[in-house]
Motif scaffolding. Structure first.
Motif, PDB file in Angstrom:
ATOM      1  N   ALA A 546      32.951  41.956  49.505  1.00  0.00           N
ATOM      2  CA  ALA A 546      33.462  42.192  48.156  1.00  0.00           C
ATOM      3  C   ALA A 546      32.532  41.617  47.099  1.00  0.00           C
ATOM      4  N   SER A 547      32.270  42.382  46.077  1.00  0.00           N
ATOM      5  CA  SER A 547      31.381  41.965  45.002  1.00  0.00           C
ATOM      6  C   SER A 547      32.182  41.329  43.870  1.00  0.00           C
ATOM      7  N   ALA A 548      31.481  40.660  42.976  1.00  0.00           N
ATOM      8  CA  ALA A 548      32.127  40.085  41.798  1.00  0.00           C
ATOM      9  C   ALA A 548      32.785  41.172  40.969  1.00  0.00           C
ATOM     10  N   GLU A 549      32.132  42.330  40.877  1.00  0.00           N
ATOM     11  CA  GLU A 549      32.701  43.442  40.116  1.00  0.00           C
ATOM     12  C   GLU A 549      34.016  43.904  40.735  1.00  0.00           C
ATOM     13  N   TYR A 551      36.082  42.076  42.501  1.00  0.00           N
ATOM     14  CA  TYR A 551      37.090  41.046  42.178  1.00  0.00           C
ATOM     15  C   TYR A 551      37.653  41.288  40.780  1.00  0.00           C
ATOM     16  N   ALA A 552      36.780  41.515  39.809  1.00  0.00           N
ATOM     17  CA  ALA A 552      37.234  41.690  38.432  1.00  0.00           C
ATOM     18  C   ALA A 552      38.160  42.899  38.308  1.00  0.00           C
ATOM     19  N   LYS A 553      37.764  44.014  38.941  1.00  0.00           N
ATOM     20  CA  LYS A 553      38.613  45.211  38.880  1.00  0.00           C
ATOM     21  C   LYS A 553      39.970  44.959  39.519  1.00  0.00           C
ATOM     22  N   ALA A 554      39.966  44.360  40.710  1.00  0.00           N
ATOM     23  CA  ALA A 554      41.228  44.124  41.430  1.00  0.00           C
ATOM     24  C   ALA A 554      42.133  43.172  40.660  1.00  0.00           C
ATOM     25  N   ILE A 555      41.563  42.132  40.050  1.00  0.00           N
ATOM     26  CA  ILE A 555      42.371  41.182  39.270  1.00  0.00           C
ATOM     27  C   ILE A 555      43.051  41.897  38.114  1.00  0.00           C
ATOM     28  N   ARG A 556      42.333  42.768  37.420  1.00  0.00           N
ATOM     29  CA  ARG A 556      42.929  43.482  36.282  1.00  0.00           C
ATOM     30  C   ARG A 556      44.041  44.410  36.743  1.00  0.00           C
ATOM     31  N   ILE A 557      43.863  45.045  37.886  1.00  0.00           N
ATOM     32  CA  ILE A 557      44.885  45.969  38.400  1.00  0.00           C
ATOM     33  C   ILE A 557      46.135  45.192  38.824  1.00  0.00           C
ATOM     34  N   LEU A 586      35.736  36.365  37.289  1.00  0.00           N
ATOM     35  CA  LEU A 586      37.141  35.935  37.264  1.00  0.00           C
ATOM     36  C   LEU A 586      37.555  35.549  35.838  1.00  0.00           C
ATOM     37  N   VAL A 587      36.703  34.798  35.136  1.00  0.00           N
ATOM     38  CA  VAL A 587      37.033  34.392  33.766  1.00  0.00           C
ATOM     39  C   VAL A 587      37.148  35.616  32.869  1.00  0.00           C
ATOM     40  N   SER A 588      36.243  36.563  33.029  1.00  0.00           N
ATOM     41  CA  SER A 588      36.284  37.776  32.215  1.00  0.00           C
ATOM     42  C   SER A 588      37.562  38.558  32.464  1.00  0.00           C
ATOM     43  N   ALA A 589      37.949  38.694  33.738  1.00  0.00           N
ATOM     44  CA  ALA A 589      39.170  39.436  34.075  1.00  0.00           C
ATOM     45  C   ALA A 589      40.415  38.690  33.609  1.00  0.00           C
ATOM     46  N   ARG A 590      40.396  37.355  33.731  1.00  0.00           N
ATOM     47  CA  ARG A 590      41.569  36.558  33.309  1.00  0.00           C
ATOM     48  C   ARG A 590      41.858  36.782  31.843  1.00  0.00           C
ATOM     49  N   ASP A 591      40.816  36.921  31.036  1.00  0.00           N
ATOM     50  CA  ASP A 591      41.013  37.098  29.595  1.00  0.00           C
ATOM     51  C   ASP A 591      41.664  38.438  29.262  1.00  0.00           C
ATOM     52  N   ASP A 592      41.654  39.379  30.205  1.00  0.00           N
ATOM     53  CA  ASP A 592      42.254  40.692  29.970  1.00  0.00           C
ATOM     54  C   ASP A 592      43.701  40.777  30.455  1.00  0.00           C
ATOM     55  N   LEU A 593      44.193  39.719  31.128  1.00  0.00           N
ATOM     56  CA  LEU A 593      45.555  39.752  31.667  1.00  0.00           C
ATOM     57  C   LEU A 593      46.574  39.427  30.580  1.00  0.00           C
ATOM     58  N   PRO A 594      47.820  39.867  30.767  1.00  0.00           N
ATOM     59  CA  PRO A 594      48.885  39.486  29.823  1.00  0.00           C
ATOM     60  C   PRO A 594      49.033  37.965  29.786  1.00  0.00           C
ATOM     61  N   ASP A 595      49.476  37.450  28.657  1.00  0.00           N
ATOM     62  CA  ASP A 595      49.606  36.002  28.483  1.00  0.00           C
ATOM     63  C   ASP A 595      50.573  35.377  29.478  1.00  0.00           C
TER      64      ASP A 595
END
Length: 894
Positions: A546-549, A551-557, A586-595
């Motif tokens: 699994a790539s960093a990219e 991880y970011a996609k899966a976290i947002r989904i 991970l930090v980039s994706a976290r910032d896109d999640l609901p509060d």
């Protein structure tokens, strides 16, 4: 209700509040001599004098009609009365009393009169007095303002130059808010001197940086403290490159805070000098006080006595100091070398050595600290003071506590309940095995003795309890990160290795969290970019490639899926570059999640927390089990915060005065050294009846013939029991299902035969004849006093197997409607109450009513030390409950 306690005044100083005693006459005369003629006129509405001829009118009181409370400073021979307040009941109108107060001139304006009159009002309410009236001269501005500030409902009427003020004694939310507001303000004044000083003197400062005085001076210098430090050393003109001063009096300015690092024998002299100079805050690092007993205890009492006389506050002794990590202060007055980075977590520790390890650990995990206080022996400043200070502290978001004991557990419970609604409290309470060895003389005491009671009490107050310090800091890391309070229990696990994902799922389930099946929509979205080998149920295993990219996609989904409340990310790095890229993604994706969707990271590496995650305040753990435990505890706390507060029920039909009279009469006959007494069956029944608690029909008799008459009156089968406050079945003192006079006669004879003459003398040759109650769910309702937290209400599975089953739930008093609901739903046997395998639902509302009535009784009558209602038969819905057996122990209230 407490009649003796310490109270913090507006200026941060402490007074001792207690009931007046006959031997207080000299103290009252001393205060009278220090009181001006004008204050005397305002108190007595004209000229008046108190002297040896009449002083006992004010100290020797009739407890039925009079009550008085005093505020004092100093202890023992140095005790000085500074204020007094009283009420006197109208014998012709028992629910009405007159009140008055007097405070010596030097102590006016500090809130002494307010705390005394409030105590009088609370005592009046407890005594059944509904209205307090006072005549106040219209030019007595201080007293008129006091009436307005009490927080009690009042009315006033003018009659010439006199204002008639009538106070309602019932405690309202306005009253509680007023008390809490003043407590917080007083704590801020007192603790600001310790945590925000501008001038700090270190007495015992040394050139030797390995000594305690040398370390503390060095750490203050190295921390870039925003204020000035004065080393005090009588033997050296210079210390660590700084000019030293022979004594506190030689310092260029009066210190705000004095830190004492001299041997114990020299501490009283330093405290005396500080007191003479007007220093109001002293931290005593030195050991050799109450922790060693004997001479050390006497020395500690000596310094606290001196501090009390002048309004000085003390942290310690036997502590490691105080610390403020905020950027605008940076004060490290401890012997811990690292000053953690600024943060929003504040902590108190009762153990100095443990505090040293804590600060070192905090620095290693990158958790910032706002303030830290090592309270040591808690001779003065305690955890309760710190909680009040941190409640309104703008720099504190999370409170951590290491607690060995509670000086005022009732106050701790009240404060913690309120604070936890806005600021999380995480605590490690040592001594988990047994709170204290005691002979359990009732089912309730036997069941409630132990750590389960403490566990329940923390949960009720909203305190997050952890078993270890590591777990405490895991929770702190989670609570101090933004958006990490889950809205629900559903957790999505994302990993690049199957094994850790399975461990995480198991650990989450063990901590009352759910790992739900993902929706078809979520699965389809993940399958659009994940390899065919990936697992996309839950946990989502993206496999090692699994790539960093990805991880970011899966976290947002996962973070935006309807079925997910938390995203739990596990990463096992295969190379350093992979970890850095993962952290940034991970930090980039976290910032896109609901509060309201927390993200938790588990990075399974020996290299520590990646700097990117630490700087972004992402809660990061080394293993999934620790993360799951922390999330489970924080999730439970979040649910506790969302639930309603509940209400404490009161009962207009309670005959409180009747009950109080019974308690006074019984305690007057006690012969035990501790003043305790077990009530007889008749008196126990009368006490319960005063609070509307239903008991099975019964009567105590002396002969078989009288027993047969009672059975005839009942008109059905009866039970015959030995009329003694013991476990009757244990001595063969119970016979059930008796229908006739002959059966009753035989049963009484058999009970007598099984007991020796000595036992009959001890227990009494009397018998309780009671209607047979067989229908319903057998429950236990009880009261005991926990050595840490005071009165406990307990309920659970009843009958002869109550102790064996141990299925109970308990809460501290006062209990609310929410508390009672939770007590019943968390029992393992709860299905028996709601209807199990065809049995009808039990009358749960009637059982709740009994619990509330018992709670009201305990609040009104602190003398009820133990109460055992076992069994309590909860009949089918609509048919009520019946208490069959009762044992009640009274002990004088302290």
């Amino acid at each position: 209700m407490e009649h003796e306690y310490e109270h913090v005044l507006k200026d941060g100083s402490v007074v001792h509040v207690r009931r007046i005693r006959p031997e207080d006459a000299p103290l009252l005369l001393g205060m009278w001599a220090r009181t001006s003629a004008e204050s005397r006129r305002l108190r007595f509405l004209g000229p008046f004098n108190i002297d040896e001829s009449n002083v006992h009118r004010f100290t020797d009181l009739d407890p039925e009609l009079q009550y008085a409370v005093v505020a004092t400073r100093g202890r023992g021979d140095h005790e000085r009365m500074i204020g007094v307040a009283r009420y006197e009941r109208d014998p012709d109108e028992p629910d009405h009393a007159e009140f008055a107060a007097l405070v010596e001139d030097a102590s006016q304006g500090l809130g002494v009169g307010t705390v005394l009159v409030r105590q009088v009002a609370l005592a009046a309410e407890a005594a059944g007095i509904r209205k307090l009236s006072g005549d106040i001269l219209s030019d007595n501005v201080r007293m008129l303002n006091l009436v307005r500030e009490l927080g009690l409902e009042f009315t006033s009427g003018h009659d010439g130059g006199v204002v008639r003020s009538d106070l309602e004694t019932n405690v309202t939310e306005r009253f509680l808010d007023a008390v809490a507001s003043e407590e917080r303000a007083a704590a801020k004044v007192a603790l600001d001197r310790f945590l925000h000083p501008e001038k700090v003197a270190v007495v015992g400062a040394s050139r030797d940086r390995t000594s305690i005085g040398g370390m503390i001076l060095d750490h203050l210098r190295q921390a870039d403290f925003s204020g000035v430090v004065y080393p005090v050393n009588a033997a050296a003109p210079y210390v660590q490159g700084m000019a030293a001063y022979p004594s506190l009096g030689d310092c260029p300015e009066l210190p705000d805070l004095v830190v004492i690092c001299v041997p114990a024998a020299g501490v009283p002299e330093v405290v005396d000098e500080a007191a003479e100079l007007g220093v109001r805050a002293v931290t005593i690092i030195s050991s050799g006080f109450a922790e060693i007993g004997g001479e050390g205890t006497a020395r500690q009492e000596q310094i606290i006595d001196r501090a009390s006389q002048v309004g000085m506050r003390i942290v310690g002794p036997n502590c490691m100091g105080v610390l403020n990590g905020q950027a605008d202060v940076r004060m490290n007055a401890t012997f811990s070398p690292p000053l953690p980075r600024p943060g929003r977590v504040s902590m108190s520790s009762q153990s100095g050595a443990l505090g040293l390890a804590v600060l070192d650990h905090v620095e290693s995990i990158g958790l910032g600290i706002s303030t830290f206080v090592s309270v040591g022996n808690k001779a003065d400043i305690s955890g309760n003071d710190l909680l009040l200070y941190w409640e309104d502290d703008p720099d504190t978001d999370v409170i951590l506590m290491y607690v060995e004991s509670f000086g005022n557990p009732r106050k701790f419970s009240r404060i913690a309940r309120r604070i936890s609604r806005s600021t999380p409290i995480v605590a490690v309470k040592s001594g988990r095995s047994t709170a204290g060895e005691r002979a359990a003389s009732s089912h309730t005491a036997a069941i409630a003795a132990g750590d389960d009671a403490v566990e329940a009490l923390f949960a009720q107050a909203g305190v997050i309890r952890t078993k270890t310090l590591e777990e405490m800091f895991d929770c702190a890391a989670l609570l101090s990160a933004p958006g990490t309070w889950p809205a629900g229990r559903n957790v999505a696990v994302l990993t690049n290795a199957g094994g850790p994902g399975i461990l995480a799922a198991d650990a989450l389930a063990a901590n009352n969290l759910e790992v739900p099946q993902l929706s078809d929509r979520t699965i389809a979205t993940l399958q659009e970019f994940l390899p065919a080998e990936a697992g996309v149920s839950n946990p989502v295993d993206m496999i090692a490639s699994a790539s960093a990219e990805s991880y970011a996609k899966a976290i947002r989904i996962l973070g935006t899926a309807d079925e997910t409340d938390v995203v739990f990310v596990i990463f096992i790095p295969t190379a350093r570059a992979d970890m850095d890229a993962f952290a940034e993604a991970l930090v980039s994706a976290r910032d896109d999640l609901p509060d309201d969707t927390p993200l938790i990271a588990v990075v399974m590496t020996s290299h520590g927390v990646p700097a990117t995650l630490r700087d972004a305040n992402v809660p990061t753990f080394s293993f999934p089990e620790g993360a799951a435990r922390a999330l489970g505890r924080v999730g439970a706390y979040a649910r506790w915060r969302r639930q309603p507060l509940g209400e404490v029920r009161s009962f207009d039909d309670a005959r409180t005065e009747t009950a109080r009279r019974l308690v006074r009469e019984e305690l007057a006959t006690a012969t035990r050294q501790d003043g305790a007494i077990w009530l007889s069956a008749e008196r126990s029944k009368q006490l319960l009846a005063a609070y509307g608690i239903p008991m099975a029909r019964s009567e105590v008799v002396d002969t078989p013939e009288a027993a047969a008459e009672v059975q005839a009156q009942i008109g059905g089968p009866v039970a015959v029991k030995l009329a003694a406050p013991i476990h009757k079945a244990d001595v063969g003192g119970v016979a059930l299902g008796l229908h006739s006079a002959n059966e009753i006669t035989d049963a009484i004879a058999e009970i007598r035969e099984q007991l020796t003459a000595r036992e009959l003398t001890r227990y009494g040759d009397r018998f309780l004849v009671q209607e047979m109650v067989e229908e319903g769910v057998e429950m236990l309702v009880g009261v005991t006093h926990d050595p840490s937290f005071g009165p406990l209400i307990l309920t659970g599975a009843g009958g002869t197997m109550a102790e064996l089953l141990g299925d109970v739930s308990m809460r501290i008093t006062p209990i609310t409607t929410v508390d009672v609901d939770e007590m019943l739903t968390e029992l393992k046997m709860a299905p028996l109450l709601t209807g199990y395998r065809g049995t009808p639902p039990a009358d749960i509302s009637a059982l709740k009513d009994v619990l509330h009535r018992v709670g009201a009784m305990v609040e009104d009558l602190p003398e009820v030390a133990e109460l055992d209602l076992n069994p309590v038969f909860v009949r089918p819905d609509g048919r009520g409950v019946v208490c069959v057996d009762v044992r009640c122990k009274l002990r004088p209230a302290t």
